[in-house]
Design an enzyme around this catalytic site. Sequence first.
Site, PDB file in Angstrom:
ATOM      1  N   ASP A  63      -2.392   0.942   7.253  1.00  0.00           N
ATOM      2  CA  ASP A  63      -1.735   0.930   6.072  1.00  0.00           C
ATOM      3  C   ASP A  63      -0.775  -0.723   5.998  1.00  0.00           C
ATOM      4  O   ASP A  63      -0.711  -1.109   5.132  1.00  0.00           O
ATOM      5  CB  ASP A  63       0.121   1.880   6.786  1.00  0.00           C
ATOM      6  CG  ASP A  63      -0.509   2.985   5.798  1.00  0.00           C
ATOM      7  OD1 ASP A  63      -0.662   3.768   5.411  1.00  0.00           O
ATOM      8  OD2 ASP A  63      -0.720   3.440   7.546  1.00  0.00           O
TER       9      ASP A  63
ATOM     10  N   ASP B 160       0.751  -1.672  -0.088  1.00  0.00           N
ATOM     11  CA  ASP B 160      -0.124  -0.362   0.099  1.00  0.00           C
ATOM     12  C   ASP B 160       0.501   0.810   0.094  1.00  0.00           C
ATOM     13  O   ASP B 160       1.634   1.763   1.031  1.00  0.00           O
ATOM     14  CB  ASP B 160      -0.602   0.501   0.795  1.00  0.00           C
ATOM     15  CG  ASP B 160      -1.345   1.353   1.260  1.00  0.00           C
ATOM     16  OD1 ASP B 160      -2.458   1.574  -0.326  1.00  0.00           O
ATOM     17  OD2 ASP B 160      -2.193   1.757   2.632  1.00  0.00           O
TER      18      ASP B 160
ATOM     19  N   GLU C 115      -1.274  -1.330  -4.727  1.00  0.00           N
ATOM     20  CA  GLU C 115      -3.053  -0.447  -4.776  1.00  0.00           C
ATOM     21  C   GLU C 115      -2.338  -0.051  -6.017  1.00  0.00           C
ATOM     22  O   GLU C 115      -1.197   1.580  -6.698  1.00  0.00           O
ATOM     23  CB  GLU C 115      -3.115  -0.357  -3.908  1.00  0.00           C
ATOM     24  CG  GLU C 115      -4.859   0.575  -3.955  1.00  0.00           C
ATOM     25  CD  GLU C 115      -4.438   0.670  -2.355  1.00  0.00           C
ATOM     26  OE1 GLU C 115      -5.844   1.929  -2.570  1.00  0.00           O
ATOM     27  OE2 GLU C 115      -4.694   0.197  -1.695  1.00  0.00           O
TER      28      GLU C 115
END
Length: 172
Positions: free
Chosen positions: A138, A7, A66
């Site tokens: 996160d 992420d 992502e």
Amino acid sequence: MRILGIDPGLRITGFGVIDHTEGSLFYIGSGCIKTSEGTLPDRLKVILDGLDEIITEYRPEYVAIEQVFVNINPKSTLLLGQARGAAICAAVKQNLIIAEYTALQIKQAVVGNGHAKKNQVQDMVVRLLNLMDSPRADASDALACAICHAHNGLNLGRIPLTGYRMKRGRLV
């Protein structure tokens, strides 16, 4: 099969490592790479070096990251894109296979609803990986990205092509 989920973020980059074996998911590790308020090149180097160490330690076969979404603030979007680029470079440097997923795809794969709330994603990550506690947000997002790849990404490229032909870059 070992998957590293990432992420990306300029302040905090989350990572999560899982194993996918015979349809089961196993938690291996997760955490965050935090950058200081230094210059942009220094912060990108921290992300690159941190992920390089993580890849060396955990030896994943796949990396799921992502995709950047366009923000209201273009400057924030560009900075996030640069952090994402550093993360991709760390994976490419070690010849890993990289898959990219939108937040909608990740939420759909983990929760079953592409518009799920952040806490719903965290709860499902805990359940799917049989964790005692919820990881930091996160790290949880990174684990969700890895879970998405385990559920969906490994079947990409296995579409039967018999009876189809390419027309303008699409199967018809």
